[in-house]
Scaffold this motif. Structure first.
Motif, PDB file in Angstrom:
ATOM      1  N   VAL A 350       0.914  -1.474   0.082  1.00 53.69           N
ATOM      2  CA  VAL A 350      -0.209   0.432   0.037  1.00 53.69           C
ATOM      3  C   VAL A 350       0.844   1.385   0.078  1.00 53.69           C
ATOM      4  O   VAL A 350       1.880   1.281   0.430  1.00 53.69           O
ATOM      5  N   THR A 351       0.483   1.958  -1.099  1.00 55.26           N
ATOM      6  CA  THR A 351       1.480   3.086  -1.512  1.00 55.26           C
ATOM      7  C   THR A 351       1.977   4.274   0.054  1.00 55.26           C
ATOM      8  O   THR A 351       0.345   4.544   0.863  1.00 55.26           O
ATOM      9  N   ALA A 352       2.634   3.521   0.237  1.00 59.06           N
ATOM     10  CA  ALA A 352       3.351   5.088   1.582  1.00 59.06           C
ATOM     11  C   ALA A 352       2.361   6.649   1.575  1.00 59.06           C
ATOM     12  O   ALA A 352       2.105   7.593   0.691  1.00 59.06           O
ATOM     13  N   THR A 353       1.786   7.230   2.933  1.00 63.12           N
ATOM     14  CA  THR A 353       1.631   8.252   3.098  1.00 63.12           C
ATOM     15  C   THR A 353       1.949   9.419   4.099  1.00 63.12           C
ATOM     16  O   THR A 353       2.833   8.984   4.826  1.00 63.12           O
ATOM     17  N   ASN A 354       2.399  10.645   4.183  1.00 61.99           N
ATOM     18  CA  ASN A 354       1.941  11.438   5.259  1.00 61.99           C
ATOM     19  C   ASN A 354       1.396  10.737   6.167  1.00 61.99           C
ATOM     20  O   ASN A 354       1.944  11.057   7.256  1.00 61.99           O
ATOM     21  N   HIS A 355       0.669  10.069   6.089  1.00 61.78           N
ATOM     22  CA  HIS A 355      -0.357   9.634   7.812  1.00 61.78           C
ATOM     23  C   HIS A 355       0.797   8.844   8.236  1.00 61.78           C
ATOM     24  O   HIS A 355       0.534   8.160   9.615  1.00 61.78           O
ATOM     25  N   GLU A 356       1.343   7.942   7.175  1.00 65.82           N
ATOM     26  CA  GLU A 356       2.690   6.625   8.226  1.00 65.82           C
ATOM     27  C   GLU A 356       3.592   7.695   8.836  1.00 65.82           C
ATOM     28  O   GLU A 356       4.442   7.519   8.636  1.00 65.82           O
ATOM     29  N   PRO A 357       3.481   7.147  10.289  1.00 64.15           N
ATOM     30  CA  PRO A 357       4.738   6.860  11.020  1.00 64.15           C
ATOM     31  C   PRO A 357       6.043   6.402  11.034  1.00 64.15           C
ATOM     32  O   PRO A 357       6.015   5.496  10.576  1.00 64.15           O
ATOM     33  N   THR A 358       6.571   6.871  11.556  1.00 64.17           N
ATOM     34  CA  THR A 358       8.348   6.425  11.045  1.00 64.17           C
ATOM     35  C   THR A 358       8.775   5.449  11.763  1.00 64.17           C
ATOM     36  O   THR A 358      10.055   4.354  11.572  1.00 64.17           O
ATOM     37  N   SER A 359       8.023   5.163  12.934  1.00 68.61           N
ATOM     38  CA  SER A 359       8.329   3.670  13.917  1.00 68.61           C
ATOM     39  C   SER A 359       7.081   3.235  13.747  1.00 68.61           C
ATOM     40  O   SER A 359       5.820   3.020  13.667  1.00 68.61           O
ATOM     41  N   LEU A 360       7.513   1.939  13.545  1.00 72.62           N
ATOM     42  CA  LEU A 360       6.479   0.470  12.963  1.00 72.62           C
ATOM     43  C   LEU A 360       6.089   0.080  14.468  1.00 72.62           C
ATOM     44  O   LEU A 360       6.699  -0.284  15.607  1.00 72.62           O
ATOM     45  N   LEU A 361       4.855  -1.047  14.309  1.00 70.01           N
ATOM     46  CA  LEU A 361       4.075  -1.250  15.828  1.00 70.01           C
ATOM     47  C   LEU A 361       4.604  -2.438  16.201  1.00 70.01           C
ATOM     48  O   LEU A 361       5.593  -3.139  15.669  1.00 70.01           O
ATOM     49  N   GLU A 362       5.479  -2.501  17.725  1.00 70.58           N
ATOM     50  CA  GLU A 362       5.805  -3.501  18.551  1.00 70.58           C
ATOM     51  C   GLU A 362       4.967  -4.164  19.529  1.00 70.58           C
ATOM     52  O   GLU A 362       4.937  -3.251  20.326  1.00 70.58           O
ATOM     53  N   ILE A 363       4.714  -4.900  19.302  1.00 69.80           N
ATOM     54  CA  ILE A 363       3.222  -5.909  20.080  1.00 69.80           C
ATOM     55  C   ILE A 363       3.840  -5.749  20.887  1.00 69.80           C
ATOM     56  O   ILE A 363       5.051  -6.933  21.097  1.00 69.80           O
ATOM     57  N   ASP A 364       4.495  -5.413  22.411  1.00 68.76           N
ATOM     58  CA  ASP A 364       3.932  -6.629  23.933  1.00 68.76           C
ATOM     59  C   ASP A 364       4.117  -7.482  23.909  1.00 68.76           C
ATOM     60  O   ASP A 364       3.174  -7.709  24.282  1.00 68.76           O
ATOM     61  N   GLY A 365       4.715  -8.395  24.264  1.00 67.15           N
ATOM     62  CA  GLY A 365       4.267  -9.740  24.708  1.00 67.15           C
ATOM     63  C   GLY A 365       4.783 -10.390  25.886  1.00 67.15           C
ATOM     64  O   GLY A 365       6.196  -9.560  26.192  1.00 67.15           O
ATOM     65  N   ASP A 366       4.309 -12.153  26.431  1.00 65.40           N
ATOM     66  CA  ASP A 366       5.384 -12.666  27.136  1.00 65.40           C
ATOM     67  C   ASP A 366       6.522 -13.152  27.101  1.00 65.40           C
ATOM     68  O   ASP A 366       6.314 -13.786  25.453  1.00 65.40           O
ATOM     69  N   GLU A 367       7.896 -12.554  27.598  1.00 58.80           N
ATOM     70  CA  GLU A 367       8.771 -13.289  27.132  1.00 58.80           C
ATOM     71  C   GLU A 367       8.883 -14.126  27.282  1.00 58.80           C
ATOM     72  O   GLU A 367       9.173 -14.708  28.693  1.00 58.80           O
ATOM     73  N   PRO A 368       9.719 -15.530  26.167  1.00 62.76           N
ATOM     74  CA  PRO A 368       9.641 -17.020  26.656  1.00 62.76           C
ATOM     75  C   PRO A 368      10.771 -16.440  28.091  1.00 62.76           C
ATOM     76  O   PRO A 368      12.175 -16.209  28.297  1.00 62.76           O
ATOM     77  N   CYS A 392       8.027 -10.931  -0.913  1.00 56.74           N
ATOM     78  CA  CYS A 392       7.408 -11.373  -2.332  1.00 56.74           C
ATOM     79  C   CYS A 392       6.401  -9.586  -2.225  1.00 56.74           C
ATOM     80  O   CYS A 392       6.118  -9.758  -1.096  1.00 56.74           O
ATOM     81  N   LYS A 393       7.320  -8.076  -3.087  1.00 56.29           N
ATOM     82  CA  LYS A 393       6.303  -7.852  -2.931  1.00 56.29           C
ATOM     83  C   LYS A 393       5.460  -7.160  -4.585  1.00 56.29           C
ATOM     84  O   LYS A 393       6.571  -7.107  -5.636  1.00 56.29           O
ATOM     85  N   VAL A 394       4.677  -6.429  -4.267  1.00 50.30           N
ATOM     86  CA  VAL A 394       3.515  -5.997  -5.294  1.00 50.30           C
ATOM     87  C   VAL A 394       2.670  -5.075  -5.141  1.00 50.30           C
ATOM     88  O   VAL A 394       2.450  -5.455  -3.967  1.00 50.30           O
ATOM     89  N   ASP A 395       2.526  -4.247  -5.522  1.00 49.12           N
ATOM     90  CA  ASP A 395       1.827  -3.459  -5.666  1.00 49.12           C
ATOM     91  C   ASP A 395      -0.262  -4.065  -5.166  1.00 49.12           C
ATOM     92  O   ASP A 395      -0.331  -4.951  -5.969  1.00 49.12           O
TER      93      ASP A 395
END
Length: 468
Positions: A350-368, A392-395
């Motif tokens: 999906v083409t990036a827009t100016n709404h896209e934040p610079t960092s990606l979501l990292e959901i916290d979970g239980d550490e093994p 593999c990437k495709v539009d």
């Protein structure tokens, strides 16, 4: 047609699917049953067995099992490897342990070693014509014809294996002899008591007098080949967990069938949210089964960016692909330490827009929880080792133009893995073939529909996606 007969069309179909090495193995396995058949044609042999009421679906299943064509068990006979093993545990086997052992030795000897055996045999059978470049099974047949090898006469082969320093294979013969698996009447089935009734024959040539003790390929010392140092072990049953998460919904069925045929336990999930994705990955990483399996596969299909997947509910920032990988590295999943971890990602970009934040979501979970033994091993094997990452990437317009179409990348991957010849390639060679097909397809597409592939890996050994 009796109840024991197998349709000729099925025999023809299976014979067409086998390569020359597999046909040779199957001919050798059946050699005891029709010693008067002059032809070395597998289709004729199976047809003759069928006409004489000596072939059944169970017998045919065992033959495919012995040559490790588990895909044909499912596709042609509508059964699974585990079901065949269960039947072999309940009913006497079609093939003698002697012939199974010889086939296993054949699979573990390379051409150079077989030629060395042929040379050494000149000391024992100087008048016997032994052509160079014969297979080990062909050599055994020649020795059988000279009455120098039989189920209870394996000393000559033992001596030759000793002389070429294959002590491991010599020990397999010794173990076979110690376990008393030398049923001489299997070597001469024409002398069988004629009182064996048709119902017994239909169970796949039930010709043993005593109840067999079945040992699966995985458990049998005879059937567990030595793994070269430069190759990953792929002998567990199943080979591992294959986790498929398809947030588009077009590829799950094909992928599930493909990896089941390869011998994986497949777990499929469709249309996951970001939260469900996180939980599913956490649960998969915590599975205790990993310690008993030899590999792990994760396949993801979703809209996204180059670095994230959007799942079904959150366009931006999405779920970090790096986070996906971290769930299964050695520090997070010690049970997969030293084992290959494969990721196949289809990203509809999906083409990036100016709404896209610079960092990606990292959901916290239980550490093994990490045990001390695993920590000590990390000093030898880096936590990020043994990863194969194919993305593999495709539009996304390609998907929007044809919402129900499969990914060409995943379609080609499945086709290659289900091809009897191609699937014998190493994983890296398979990916080269995959690259070729995808880029050839791009020549006929508009640039907006081009697929692009990224391969990144930290494999330390060769990897083959079949039992070895």
């Amino acid at each position: 047609m009796t109840n024991c007969q197998v349709p000729a069309a099925l025999i023809h179909q299976i014979e067409q699917e086998l390569d020359e090495d597999e046909k040779e193995m199957m001919l050798f396995l059946c050699r005891d049953f029709i010693p008067d058949l002059p032809s070395a044609d597998l289709r004729e042999l199976l047809g003759a067995l069928n006409e004489r009421g000596k072939l059944s679906y169970l017998g045919l299943s065992e033959l495919l099992y012995r040559v490790k064509r588990f895909d044909l068990l499912k596709r042609s006979l509508k059964t699974q490897k585990a079901a065949v093993e269960a039947d072999l545990a309940k009913y006497p086997r079609l093939v003698s342990d002697y012939r199974v052992l010889m086939v296993e030795l054949n699979e573990q000897l390379d051409k150079k070693e077989v030629n060395s055996l042929i040379f050494l045999l000149k000391d024992y059978v100087p008048r016997m014509k032994m052509a160079k470049d014969k297979s080990f099974l062909a050599v055994v047949i020649d020795l059988e014809k000279q009455n120098m090898v039989a189920p209870n006469e394996l000393e000559l082969i033992e001596e030759c294996l000793h002389n070429i320093h294959r002590i491991d294979l010599k020990k397999k013969i010794q173990k076979y002899k110690q376990e008393g698996k030398m049923h001489l009447h299997l070597f001469a089935p024409q002398k069988l008591n004629s009182s064996i009734n048709m119902s017994q024959t239909c169970l796949g040539m039930k010709i043993l007098d005593s109840a067999p003790v079945h040992v699966s390929i995985q458990e049998s010392g005879i059937a567990s080949p030595q793994v070269p140092d430069d190759q990953y072990r792929m002998q567990s049953q199943p080979l591992g967990i294959c986790l498929i998460i398809d947030c588009i919904g077009n590829d799950t069925d094909t992928l599930e069938e493909t990896f089941q045929e390869l011998g994986y336990e497949v777990n499929c999930y469709r249309y996951l949210s970001v939260e469900a994705m996180n939980q599913t990955l956490q649960d998969a990483a915590k599975l205790q089964k990993h310690k008993d399996y030899d590999s792990f596969i994760c396949i993801l299909v979703s809209r996204g960016s180059s670095q994230s997947i959007f799942c079904t509910d959150q366009p931006f920032p999405g779920f970090s692909l790096d986070r996906v990988k971290q769930f299964f590295t050695a520090d997070s999943c010690p049970s997969l330490l030293g084992k290959p971890k494969l990721f196949f990602i289809q990203s509809y970009i999906v083409t990036a827009t100016n709404h896209e934040p610079t960092s990606l979501l990292e959901i916290d979970g239980d550490e093994p929880k990490i045990n001390s033994n695993a920590k000590r091993t990390w000093n030898c094997i880096p936590k990020a080792a043994d990863i194969f990452w194919s993305q593999c990437k495709v539009d996304v317009s390609t998907l929007e133009r044809s919402p129900t179409s499969s990914s060409f990348y995943l379609q080609c991957l499945a086709e290659i893995l289900r091809n009897p010849q191609k699937r014998k390639l190493s994983l890296l060679d398979i990916h080269i073939e995959l690259n070729r097909r995808v880029y050839d397809q791009n020549k006929f597409c508009h640039p907006t529909q081009h697929y692009s592939l990224l391969l990144w890996h930290t494999l330390r050994k060769k990897l083959f996606l079949f039992p070895s």
